[in-house]
Design a protein around this motif. Structure first.
Motif, PDB file in Angstrom:
ATOM      1  N   ASP A  69      12.225   5.711   8.047  1.00 57.46           N
ATOM      2  CA  ASP A  69      11.929   6.921   7.289  1.00 57.46           C
ATOM      3  C   ASP A  69      12.688   6.902   5.972  1.00 57.46           C
ATOM      4  OD1 ASP A  69      10.318   7.949   9.299  1.00 57.46           O
ATOM      5  OD2 ASP A  69      11.968   9.015  10.268  1.00 57.46           O
ATOM      6  N   MET A  70      12.142   7.637   4.999  1.00 55.96           N
ATOM      7  CA  MET A  70      12.810   7.815   3.714  1.00 55.96           C
ATOM      8  C   MET A  70      12.888   9.303   3.401  1.00 55.96           C
ATOM      9  SD  MET A  70      11.009   4.858   1.399  1.00 55.96           S
ATOM     10  CE  MET A  70       9.359   5.251   1.996  1.00 55.96           C
ATOM     11  N   ASN A  71      14.089   9.779   3.108  1.00 55.98           N
ATOM     12  CA  ASN A  71      14.296  11.170   2.703  1.00 55.98           C
ATOM     13  C   ASN A  71      14.534  11.199   1.199  1.00 55.98           C
ATOM     14  OD1 ASN A  71      14.089  12.014   5.362  1.00 55.98           O
ATOM     15  ND2 ASN A  71      16.277  11.939   5.722  1.00 55.98           N
ATOM     16  N   GLY A  82       3.880  -4.336   2.865  1.00 52.69           N
ATOM     17  CA  GLY A  82       4.519  -3.036   3.046  1.00 52.69           C
ATOM     18  C   GLY A  82       3.496  -1.925   2.975  1.00 52.69           C
ATOM     19  N   GLN A  83       3.720  -0.887   3.754  1.00 50.42           N
ATOM     20  CA  GLN A  83       2.831   0.270   3.725  1.00 50.42           C
ATOM     21  C   GLN A  83       3.658   1.542   3.858  1.00 50.42           C
ATOM     22  OE1 GLN A  83      -0.302   0.495   6.709  1.00 50.42           O
ATOM     23  NE2 GLN A  83      -1.545   1.726   5.333  1.00 50.42           N
ATOM     24  N   VAL A  84       3.332   2.522   3.019  1.00 55.87           N
ATOM     25  CA  VAL A  84       4.059   3.790   2.985  1.00 55.87           C
ATOM     26  C   VAL A  84       3.116   4.931   3.355  1.00 55.87           C
ATOM     27  CG1 VAL A  84       5.575   5.279   1.625  1.00 55.87           C
ATOM     28  CG2 VAL A  84       5.397   2.848   1.052  1.00 55.87           C
ATOM     29  N   LEU A  85       3.604   5.836   4.193  1.00 52.12           N
ATOM     30  CA  LEU A  85       2.877   7.059   4.538  1.00 52.12           C
ATOM     31  C   LEU A  85       3.768   8.246   4.196  1.00 52.12           C
ATOM     32  CD1 LEU A  85       1.656   5.995   8.096  1.00 52.12           C
ATOM     33  CD2 LEU A  85       0.383   5.806   5.958  1.00 52.12           C
ATOM     34  N   ARG A  86       3.163   9.341   3.804  1.00 46.79           N
ATOM     35  CA  ARG A  86       3.935  10.546   3.530  1.00 46.79           C
ATOM     36  C   ARG A  86       3.758  11.523   4.680  1.00 46.79           C
ATOM     37  NH1 ARG A  86       4.501  13.971  -2.093  1.00 46.79           N
ATOM     38  NH2 ARG A  86       5.852  15.604  -1.266  1.00 46.79           N
ATOM     39  N   PHE A 126       0.861  -1.181   0.000  1.00 46.55           N
ATOM     40  CA  PHE A 126       0.000   0.000   0.000  1.00 46.55           C
ATOM     41  C   PHE A 126       0.896   1.228   0.000  1.00 46.55           C
ATOM     42  CE2 PHE A 126      -1.891  -3.554   2.170  1.00 46.55           C
ATOM     43  CZ  PHE A 126      -3.134  -3.682   1.567  1.00 46.55           C
ATOM     44  N   ASP A 127       0.833   2.039  -1.066  1.00 45.83           N
ATOM     45  CA  ASP A 127       1.766   3.154  -1.183  1.00 45.83           C
ATOM     46  C   ASP A 127       1.170   4.451  -0.663  1.00 45.83           C
ATOM     47  OD1 ASP A 127       0.072   4.114  -3.157  1.00 45.83           O
ATOM     48  OD2 ASP A 127       1.562   4.085  -4.758  1.00 45.83           O
ATOM     49  N   GLU A 128       1.975   5.522  -0.708  1.00 42.85           N
ATOM     50  CA  GLU A 128       1.574   6.812  -0.143  1.00 42.85           C
ATOM     51  C   GLU A 128       0.464   7.489  -0.937  1.00 42.85           C
ATOM     52  OE1 GLU A 128       4.524   7.765  -3.313  1.00 42.85           O
ATOM     53  OE2 GLU A 128       4.258   6.196  -1.798  1.00 42.85           O
ATOM     54  N   LYS A 129       0.165   6.984  -2.131  1.00 36.81           N
ATOM     55  CA  LYS A 129      -0.914   7.535  -2.952  1.00 36.81           C
ATOM     56  C   LYS A 129      -2.244   6.846  -2.690  1.00 36.81           C
ATOM     57  CE  LYS A 129       2.407   8.573  -6.639  1.00 36.81           C
ATOM     58  NZ  LYS A 129       2.820   8.269  -8.042  1.00 36.81           N
ATOM     59  N   GLY A 130      -2.235   5.874  -1.777  1.00 33.21           N
ATOM     60  CA  GLY A 130      -3.456   5.157  -1.458  1.00 33.21           C
ATOM     61  C   GLY A 130      -3.723   3.969  -2.362  1.00 33.21           C
ATOM     62  N   MET A 149      13.656  19.483  -5.086  1.00 30.14           N
ATOM     63  CA  MET A 149      12.473  19.289  -4.258  1.00 30.14           C
ATOM     64  C   MET A 149      12.751  18.180  -3.247  1.00 30.14           C
ATOM     65  SD  MET A 149       9.476  19.444  -7.156  1.00 30.14           S
ATOM     66  CE  MET A 149       8.188  19.539  -5.894  1.00 30.14           C
ATOM     67  N   HIS A 150      12.012  18.217  -2.140  1.00 28.38           N
ATOM     68  CA  HIS A 150      12.226  17.229  -1.082  1.00 28.38           C
ATOM     69  C   HIS A 150      10.886  16.688  -0.577  1.00 28.38           C
ATOM     70  CE1 HIS A 150      15.750  19.929  -0.998  1.00 28.38           C
ATOM     71  NE2 HIS A 150      16.424  18.825  -0.754  1.00 28.38           N
ATOM     72  N   ALA A 151      10.919  15.446  -0.091  1.00 28.08           N
ATOM     73  CA  ALA A 151       9.738  14.842   0.522  1.00 28.08           C
ATOM     74  C   ALA A 151      10.217  13.818   1.548  1.00 28.08           C
ATOM     75  CB  ALA A 151       8.858  14.172  -0.528  1.00 28.08           C
ATOM     76  N   ARG A 152       9.374  13.553   2.555  1.00 27.03           N
ATOM     77  CA  ARG A 152       9.704  12.575   3.594  1.00 27.03           C
ATOM     78  C   ARG A 152       8.565  11.572   3.704  1.00 27.03           C
ATOM     79  NH1 ARG A 152      10.307  13.912   8.892  1.00 27.03           N
ATOM     80  NH2 ARG A 152       8.618  15.424   8.708  1.00 27.03           N
ATOM     81  N   TYR A 153       8.957  10.309   3.840  1.00 26.15           N
ATOM     82  CA  TYR A 153       7.990   9.226   3.930  1.00 26.15           C
ATOM     83  C   TYR A 153       8.331   8.321   5.116  1.00 26.15           C
ATOM     84  CZ  TYR A 153       7.391  10.578  -0.985  1.00 26.15           C
ATOM     85  OH  TYR A 153       7.215  11.292  -2.144  1.00 26.15           O
ATOM     86  N   HIS A 154       7.348   7.533   5.527  1.00 27.80           N
ATOM     87  CA  HIS A 154       7.597   6.488   6.520  1.00 27.80           C
ATOM     88  C   HIS A 154       7.049   5.182   5.965  1.00 27.80           C
ATOM     89  CE1 HIS A 154       8.554   4.914  10.500  1.00 27.80           C
ATOM     90  NE2 HIS A 154       7.503   4.128  10.329  1.00 27.80           N
TER      91      HIS A 154
END
Length: 242
Positions: A104-106, A138-142, A58-62, A116-121
């Motif tokens: 975390d992912m930077n 796996g599951q990703v959140l932004r 499940f990714d950060e885009k849902g 540009m920058h973004a942070r995910y978990h």
């Protein structure tokens, strides 16, 4: 006695065969970083290797993705784009044939020279099956980030000042303090409404927007907008007294 010894040896051999090959936090982090290093260049091989055929992702885009969709999503960045993802803050737990890695992912992405920058978990569940460790879920959140503050004409701030009502007995006041717009609901401390654009404000660290609606040149309501859905506060007075 020989028969007993043979049975014991077979039992030991079977137990050893079923025991998972040990894996360390460092190895899991290294494999995960290998996945991220493959993203920008569109290298699908690590994604084929480290994800189980029956993975739930499940990714950060849902999006809910199986392995076919997940691997197909790995494509090289367009011309003029470059980027990297660094894994940090790994939290690891190993229990038998299951390992959980939460981290975390930077992300840094450069688009024709603009950075540009973004942070995910992300949290991944690895399992030892078929003589190999693979990700089965796996599951990703932004992480939420505030937008860049915009400019506002301080003379216009007075247009927003007043008392707004959500329901009988539930009111909030908007005031100007030291050139800043503030919002106070009931006995809660006042918070700053930071301008983003024309008549659009946000609160630091809080998702959603406050939008002031005008009718015939006068504010008649304040909209609490979250995920493109609105809760409307009607303006009941131009004064801040509740």
């Amino acid at each position: 006695m020989k028969l007993v010894a043979l049975i014991a040896a077979l039992a030991l051999t079977t137990a050893c065969a079923k025991s998972p090959a040990p894996i360390t936090q460092q190895e899991v982090v290294q494999r995960s970083q290998e996945l991220f290093d493959a993203v920008a260049v569109g290298n699908k091989d690590p994604w084929q290797k480290y994800f189980a055929d029956d993975v739930l992702y499940f990714d950060e885009k849902g999006r809910a993705m199986d392995k076919t969709a997940l691997v197909a999503d790995v494509e090289p960045l367009p011309k003029g784009y470059s980027g990297e993802i660094k894994l940090v803050n790994s939290k690891f737990h190993l229990e038998g044939n299951t390992a959980i890695n939460s981290y975390d992912m930077n992300e840094t992405e450069t688009i024709f020279g603009q950075e540009m920058h973004a942070r995910y978990h992300e949290t991944d569940t690895w399992m030892y099956r078929n003589s190999q460790w693979q990700i089965v879920a796996g599951q990703v959140l932004r992480y939420y980030e505030d937008p860049a503050p915009g400019a506002v004409d301080e003379k216009k701030l007075k247009d927003y000042v007043g008392t707004y009502e959500l329901a009988a007995g539930d009111r909030a006041t908007v005031a100007v303090e030291a050139g800043r717009l503030t919002l106070k609901r009931g006995s809660r401390p006042a918070v700053e409404l930071i301008p983003e654009g024309c008549d659009i404000f946000f609160r630091k660290g809080v998702e959603g927007r406050r939008v002031f609606h005008f009718t015939k040149g006068k504010v008649d309501s304040m909209i609490d907008r979250r995920n493109n859905e609105d809760v409307v506060w009607k303006k009941v007075s131009d004064k801040t007294a509740s």
